[in-house]
Write a protein that holds these residues in place. Structure first.
Motif, mmCIF file in Angstrom:
data_model
loop_
_atom_site.group_PDB
_atom_site.id
_atom_site.type_symbol
_atom_site.label_atom_id
_atom_site.label_comp_id
_atom_site.label_asym_id
_atom_site.label_seq_id
_atom_site.Cartn_x
_atom_site.Cartn_y
_atom_site.Cartn_z
ATOM 1 N N UNK A 146 0.921 -1.172 0.051
ATOM 2 C CA UNK A 146 0.177 0.022 -0.115
ATOM 3 C C UNK A 146 0.735 1.379 0.021
ATOM 4 N N UNK A 147 0.476 2.094 -0.917
ATOM 5 C CA UNK A 147 1.246 3.434 -1.219
ATOM 6 C C UNK A 147 0.872 4.157 0.360
ATOM 7 N N UNK A 148 -0.356 4.070 0.878
ATOM 8 C CA UNK A 148 -0.623 4.910 2.039
ATOM 9 C C UNK A 148 0.119 4.280 3.339
ATOM 10 N N UNK A 186 -0.923 -0.798 -4.390
ATOM 11 C CA UNK A 186 -2.311 -0.072 -4.552
ATOM 12 C C UNK A 186 -2.088 1.099 -3.940
ATOM 13 N N UNK A 187 -3.239 1.972 -4.455
ATOM 14 C CA UNK A 187 -3.172 3.253 -4.097
ATOM 15 C C UNK A 187 -4.530 3.769 -3.628
ATOM 16 N N UNK A 188 -4.621 4.504 -2.640
ATOM 17 C CA UNK A 188 -5.918 4.888 -1.901
ATOM 18 C C UNK A 188 -5.990 6.532 -1.892
ATOM 19 N N UNK A 189 -6.424 6.847 -3.352
ATOM 20 C CA UNK A 189 -6.221 8.463 -3.351
ATOM 21 C C UNK A 189 -7.347 9.300 -2.592
ATOM 22 N N UNK A 190 -8.217 8.487 -2.062
ATOM 23 C CA UNK A 190 -9.433 9.341 -1.487
ATOM 24 C C UNK A 190 -9.311 9.041 0.142
ATOM 25 N N UNK A 192 -6.670 8.949 3.800
ATOM 26 C CA UNK A 192 -5.476 9.578 4.183
ATOM 27 C C UNK A 192 -4.452 8.632 4.610
ATOM 28 N N UNK A 193 -3.123 8.859 4.296
ATOM 29 C CA UNK A 193 -2.627 10.239 3.713
ATOM 30 C C UNK A 193 -2.567 10.204 2.226
ATOM 31 N N UNK A 194 -2.889 9.140 1.469
ATOM 32 C CA UNK A 194 -2.736 9.442 0.131
ATOM 33 C C UNK A 194 -3.518 10.500 -0.747
ATOM 34 N N UNK A 201 1.800 11.972 -7.922
ATOM 35 C CA UNK A 201 2.246 10.995 -6.978
ATOM 36 C C UNK A 201 1.918 9.785 -7.330
ATOM 37 N N UNK A 202 1.092 9.391 -8.109
ATOM 38 C CA UNK A 202 0.615 8.094 -8.354
ATOM 39 C C UNK A 202 1.474 7.698 -9.601
#
Length: 230
Positions: A146-148, A186-190, A192-194, A201-202
């Motif tokens: 996870x990116x976050x 995985x990205x969770x751009x909605x 925090x903190x993504x 950034x992605x």
């Protein structure tokens, strides 16, 4: 222990019409599928009237957080009862591995939705995640890093761009996780903190996955990128 399932209407998972046949299990492996298989010392279960198929795959799961708990079985039982035996975990940018184990921000890893128990905090790497979960988890796990999770461990939930040092450390966590067996990022751009990652950034994360192309979850030479964004 050998178990012979007889009389089931078996689906092969490849789209073929189901066929009534037997399945021989030896320990944790299916060793034979066919009609009128010999008992060969196996315990026979007559499952006539039932359907049999390969285990289902849950491609969007957070059961990596169950896997690292002291007793993961209760978290997996409802899925097993539905026929799910494999999971792609670490979705929405929140994985239970891929963080700096000595980070002062461990309480923020998981974004407030998930949290690390005390027994897991000395760990952090994807390699250690698989070592910890391999024997006690009853299902197959694939892990997206996870990116976050990585970002939170280097800068917490700070609403700002990462410094150059923080960016290098975060990218190092992602790249190390891939080398240690993670199947993608995985990205969770909605979440925090993504949510605070600047435009582009992605794309920075994608550099760790050569030749990954949209749409999300497309397997490629470089791995998988799962995106949960706005």
């Amino acid at each position: 222990m050998k178990i012979l399932l007889t009389g089931a209407l078996a689906y092969d998972g490849l789209g073929s019409e189901p066929v009534r046949q037997d399945v021989l299990i030896d320990g944790e492996r299916i060793v034979a599928v066919g009609q009128n298989l010999p008992k060969d010392g196996a315990k026979v279960w007559d499952v006539s009237g039932l359907s049999l198929s390969p285990g289902f795959i849950d491609a969007h799961s957070h059961n990596d957080w169950c896997a690292v708990s002291d007793d993961p079985i209760p978290g997996f039982e409802p899925f097993i009862q539905q026929g799910i035996t494999s999971f792609v975990t670490g979705n929405c940018g929140a994985s239970a591995a891929g963080f700096e184990k000595d980070s002062p921000y461990l309480s923020e890893v998981g974004g407030g939705t998930f949290s690390l128990d005390d027994a897991f905090k000395p760990y952090g790497s994807v390699e250690q995640f698989f070592e910890r979960t391999h024997k006690k988890t009853p299902c197959n796990l694939g892990l997206l890093i996870g990116h976050n999770t990585a970002r939170a461990s280097v800068a917490g939930s700070a609403n700002r761009p990462l410094t150059e040092d923080e960016m290098q450390r975060m990218m190092g966590l992602l790249e190390d996780g891939l080398k240690q067996g993670a199947c993608g990022i995985s990205l969770g751009l909605m979440y925090s903190p993504g949510l605070y990652a600047p435009p582009g950034g992605a794309e920075s994360c994608r550099r760790a996955l050569p030749q990954v192309r949209p749409p999300a979850y497309r397997a490629s030479k470089g791995g998988i990128q799962g995106v949960h964004g706005l």
